[in-house]
Scaffold this active site. Structure first.
Site, PDB file in Angstrom:
ATOM      1  N   ASP A  52       0.786  -1.250   0.000  1.00 55.78           N
ATOM      2  CA  ASP A  52       0.000   0.000   0.000  1.00 55.78           C
ATOM      3  C   ASP A  52       0.820   1.305   0.000  1.00 55.78           C
ATOM      4  OD1 ASP A  52      -1.524  -2.128   0.847  1.00 55.78           O
ATOM      5  OD2 ASP A  52      -2.233  -1.171   2.671  1.00 55.78           O
ATOM      6  N   GLU A 234     -10.423  -2.330   4.406  1.00 57.69           N
ATOM      7  CA  GLU A 234      -9.087  -1.808   4.683  1.00 57.69           C
ATOM      8  C   GLU A 234      -8.956  -0.407   4.075  1.00 57.69           C
ATOM      9  OE1 GLU A 234      -6.396  -5.812   4.843  1.00 57.69           O
ATOM     10  OE2 GLU A 234      -6.709  -5.055   2.825  1.00 57.69           O
TER      11      GLU A 234
HETATM   12  C1  FRU Z   1      -3.876  -3.586   2.714  1.00 55.84           C
HETATM   13  C2  FRU Z   1      -3.245  -4.039   4.026  1.00 55.84           C
HETATM   14  C3  FRU Z   1      -3.599  -3.069   5.137  1.00 55.84           C
HETATM   15  C4  FRU Z   1      -2.484  -3.254   6.103  1.00 55.84           C
HETATM   16  C5  FRU Z   1      -1.306  -3.491   5.187  1.00 55.84           C
HETATM   17  C6  FRU Z   1      -0.274  -4.429   5.734  1.00 55.84           C
HETATM   18  O1  FRU Z   1      -3.227  -4.081   1.599  1.00 55.84           O
HETATM   19  O2  FRU Z   1      -3.661  -5.344   4.330  1.00 55.84           O
HETATM   20  O3  FRU Z   1      -4.878  -3.293   5.692  1.00 55.84           O
HETATM   21  O4  FRU Z   1      -2.296  -2.162   6.941  1.00 55.84           O
HETATM   22  O5  FRU Z   1      -1.836  -4.016   3.983  1.00 55.84           O
HETATM   23  O6  FRU Z   1       0.861  -4.446   4.936  1.00 55.84           O
END
Ligand code: FRU
Length: 526
Positions: A52, A234
């Site tokens: 992300d 998320e």
């Molecule tokens: C989304 C996610 C978020 C989390 C991160 C962990 O892709 O699952 O919810 O904070 O990636 O790397």
């Protein structure tokens, strides 16, 4: 700009000799990276794993881009925040890792704000601090079966994001016992002079308020029965946009799995927000998608973009949890989408979010060709008309379906000499755009990768407009001025340097077209 008159290929080729040798030199240097599938102008980490985008904030002339990063491997692992800055959203400079895991946990996704009034007290009003707000993920507690192992923490920087200190009072939001409790996005709510935090809690979002970024109070929850619940929620975002002279609030919400074409995707809601509670304008069961492709996830927007700019600028992670860990790239994994401007538009289907590539990308245009209006036969190669062979291209086309035509299926095909190809087209019978990567080269790393992915056409106009950004390993379609968007990645065994148009079940009419070869975007190391 040169005109392609659709004479014989030989004459055209003669008419399109290079104007300078500059392009040739550029091609030579950008093929020398020696890394197959490394994009030419999309952001990638220098090496190892990325997911992300995080902490996107504009401050003092720079767009900051942090990202989920594991510096020791090219698969997901203990999360850090990698860091880069750009003055133009196109050319990036890599900076050292900003946040490392500590005794409270790994550093999961989150946001950053410029604390202009120094409400936090970490800087001064003259020299305002940057504050990063992120999720702590305590992996040991998670393994031991805890369900309160994700909390929200903050860190601050008083040197334009070059160094970061974690707040000694962390965590700033404790977990009441909700297993998935993460990805805070914070923004300043001017009417009440307060900070708002929104983050995902299982398949809901929670909204908190704070005067100083350190003390947070729960306000409300949103999401029960609303939108898609095929997976965990998320990376939310919440921001206002104008439409029809009225302010509306847009909530972005990534969901995994449950996307329209499988796996990860980002939905959105349109409604009102009063600083504490979000009210959805649409019926609960309405699900709206930011992007119908398989590879645009966890995208959020930049904060603190100057008012005289006024844009809401977005960027997403160009992958999908179905196969992100196994895509065939070494020694880095993943790229980001191009930066996009988000707007609201009044469409025949209601108020919808549109995405447009930012205009800063125009500086990559190296040479251009305009296509004369004509009807498109079954297959029409455009490759020999563009003398500079690069996989990085921008294509803008406008088609009209001739009266009486039925079941036309037309679009753009990018291909290589091995017979591998990707088709991005429009299916008249279904009134759908589609992206077909069933013959795209390497696919056996995941059974969820190959496919033909549809997206509904939302626009009602007679002209079918396709605007496409193609790079070594991705294509982003902005159809009908951004009303239908699809982002997908691919891994051909040889770069897709050939370009063509096709029209099946009859000839579609090309009204106008422009092709650009794109220069690589330099990405500097600190
Ligand atoms: C989304 C996610 C978020 C989390 C991160 C962990 O892709 O699952 O919810 O904070 O990636 O790397």
């Amino acid at each position: 700009m040169r005109h392609l008159l659709f004479l014989t290929p030989f004459l055209l080729f003669m008419a399109c000799q290079p104007e300078t040798t500059e392009h040739t030199a550029q091609v030579a240097s950008d093929t020398l990276t020696g890394e197959q599938h490394r994009p030419r102008y999309h952001f990638t980490p220098p090496e190892q794993w990325m997911n992300d985008p995080n902490g996107m904030v504009y401050y003092d002339g720079e767009y900051h881009l942090f990202y989920q990063h594991y510096p020791d491997s090219n698969v997901w692992g203990p999360m850090h925040w990698g860091h880069a800055v750009s003055e133009d959203l196109v050319h990036w400079e890599h900076l050292p890792i900003a946040l490392y895991p500590d005794s409270l946990g790994m550093i999961f996704s989150g946001s950053a704000v410029a604390d202009l009034e120094n409400t936090s007290g970490f800087g001064t009003a003259e020299d305002s601090p940057l504050i990063a707000i992120f999720t702590y993920h305590d992996a040991e507690a998670a393994e031991a079966g805890a369900n309160d192992h994700q909390t929200q923490g903050i860190a601050f920087s008083t040197d334009r994001g070059r160094s970061w200190e974690k707040y000694e009072g962390n965590p700033v939001v404790e977990n009441p016992g909700i297993k998935d409790f993460r990805d805070p996005k914070v923004f300043w709510y001017a009417p009440d002079q307060k900070w708002v935090m929104i983050f995902a809690a299982a398949d809901r979002v929670r909204i908190y308020n704070s005067p100083d970024l350190k003390n947070w109070e729960f306000q409300s929850e949103f999401g029960e029965n609303s939108g898609d619940h095929g997976g965990v929620w998320e990376c939310p975002d919440l921001f206002p946009l104008m439409v029809n002279g009225e302010e509306k609030w847009v909530m972005l919400l990534s969901i995994n799995p449950g996307g329209p074409n499988g796996g990860s995707a980002t939905q959105y809601f349109v409604g009102d927000f009063d600083g504490e509670t979000f009210a959805n304008d649409n019926p609960e069961e309405t699900t709206l998608w930011v992007d119908y492709g398989k590879d645009n996830y966890a995208g959020v927007s930049w904060s603190n973009v100057p008012e005289n700019d006024g844009r809401r600028i977005f960027l997403g992670w160009m992958s999908n949890w179905q196969y992100a860990n196994v895509v065939p790239t070494y020694s880095w994994r993943s790229a980001m989408t191009v930066a996009r401007k988000l707007e609201l538009a009044d469409t025949p289907e209601g108020i919808r979010l549109i995405s447009l590539p930012v205009e800063e990308l125009h500086q990559l245009r190296a040479d251009s060709y305009s296509l004369e209006p004509r009807s498109i036969p079954n297959e029409l190669s455009l490759t020999e008309f563009t003398e500079w062979q690069t996989p990085a291209k921008e294509v803008m086309l406008e088609f009209v379906i001739p009266e009486g035509a039925e079941g036309l299926d037309f679009g753009i095909v990018i291909s290589n000499s091995l017979g591998e190809e990707v088709r991005i087209g429009y299916d008249q019978a279904q009134q759908q755009y589609y992206f077909d990567r069933t013959k795209a080269g390497k696919m056996d790393f995941s059974e969820d990768f190959a496919g033909r992915f549809p997206a509904p056409r939302i626009a009602g106009s007679d002209t079918i407009k396709m605007h496409l950004y193609v790079d070594v390993a991705s294509a982003e379609l902005f159809a009908d001025d951004g009303k239908t968007v699809m982002t997908n990645i691919f891994f051909p065994n040889e770069n897709f340097q050939q370009l063509g148009l096709y029209s099946e079940n009859g000839e579609v009419q090309l009204v106008s077209g422009t092709l650009y070869n794109l220069s690589p975007a330099t990405i500097a190391m600190e």
